[in-house]
Write a protein that holds these residues in place. Structure first.
Motif, PDB file in Angstrom:
ATOM      1  N   CYS A  13      -6.076 -17.636  44.719  1.00 59.82           N
ATOM      2  CA  CYS A  13      -5.775 -16.252  44.326  1.00 59.82           C
ATOM      3  C   CYS A  13      -6.500 -15.825  43.054  1.00 59.82           C
ATOM      4  O   CYS A  13      -6.818 -14.651  42.891  1.00 59.82           O
ATOM      5  CB  CYS A  13      -4.268 -16.073  44.149  1.00 59.82           C
ATOM      6  N   LYS A  17     -10.472 -15.577  46.088  1.00 61.91           N
ATOM      7  CA  LYS A  17      -9.946 -14.379  46.747  1.00 61.91           C
ATOM      8  C   LYS A  17      -9.290 -13.441  45.745  1.00 61.91           C
ATOM      9  O   LYS A  17      -8.350 -12.727  46.071  1.00 61.91           O
ATOM     10  CB  LYS A  17      -8.949 -14.786  47.833  1.00 61.91           C
ATOM     11  N   THR A  20      -9.878  -9.906  47.127  1.00 61.75           N
ATOM     12  CA  THR A  20     -10.145  -9.871  48.560  1.00 61.75           C
ATOM     13  C   THR A  20      -8.920  -9.377  49.313  1.00 61.75           C
ATOM     14  O   THR A  20      -7.909 -10.082  49.384  1.00 61.75           O
ATOM     15  CB  THR A  20     -10.541 -11.274  49.071  1.00 61.75           C
ATOM     16  N   THR A  69      -3.595  -8.308  46.192  1.00 57.59           N
ATOM     17  CA  THR A  69      -4.426  -8.783  47.300  1.00 57.59           C
ATOM     18  C   THR A  69      -3.713  -9.836  48.137  1.00 57.59           C
ATOM     19  O   THR A  69      -3.807  -9.810  49.357  1.00 57.59           O
ATOM     20  CB  THR A  69      -5.787  -9.317  46.817  1.00 57.59           C
ATOM     21  N   ARG A  73      -2.856  -9.568  52.101  1.00 49.46           N
ATOM     22  CA  ARG A  73      -3.250 -10.631  53.048  1.00 49.46           C
ATOM     23  C   ARG A  73      -2.032 -11.244  53.736  1.00 49.46           C
ATOM     24  O   ARG A  73      -2.090 -11.617  54.902  1.00 49.46           O
ATOM     25  CB  ARG A  73      -4.072 -11.703  52.342  1.00 49.46           C
TER      26      ARG A  73
END
Length: 125
Positions: A13, A17, A20, A69, A73
């Motif tokens: 994290c 990502k 992302t 994010t 996800r």
């Protein structure tokens, strides 16, 4: 595949990502990073009161993006749109619905957001 560890969730994290929004995140990735986020918040609140300085907003700012994010996800992993996160803004019921959505198991097969992170051979991160 086993669930993601606390260290793996923090690494994924905060590095690979960080910003992302695409793809999927397992429950373990979301909950471990949430634990890191809440722990950092508690520590910063205590330190802020101890030294009488507004540290919370400045030092938590870098953690807001990865928290958003990983939440998007996680919703993708259940087959839902990331926009569903906005349900948490509905007073009283919204946060409950949001948390229940984060507890739901992953969609077992590939969906429009990608292949299942539980798939055999799927790398961590």
């Amino acid at each position: 595949m086993t669930s993601m560890s606390f260290a793996d969730a923090a690494r994924v994290c905060l590095t690979s990502k960080y910003a992302t929004f695409s793809g999927r995140a397992r429950r373990s990735e979301y909950w471990w990073f949430s634990l890191l986020y809440v722990s950092a918040t508690v520590v910063l609140v205590v330190v802020s009161f101890a030294i009488n300085a507004p540290l919370l907003s400045v030092l938590l700012l870098p953690l807001i993006v990865p928290m958003l994010t990983v939440s998007v996800r996680r919703l993708h992993d259940t087959g839902k749109s990331g926009w569903r996160m906005l349900i948490a803004l509905v007073p009283v019921v919204g946060p409950i619905v949001y948390l229940v959505g984060m507890m739901v198991d992953s969609a077992p097969d590939a969906n429009q957001y990608g292949s299942s992170p539980k798939a055999v051979g799927h790398p961590v991160g």
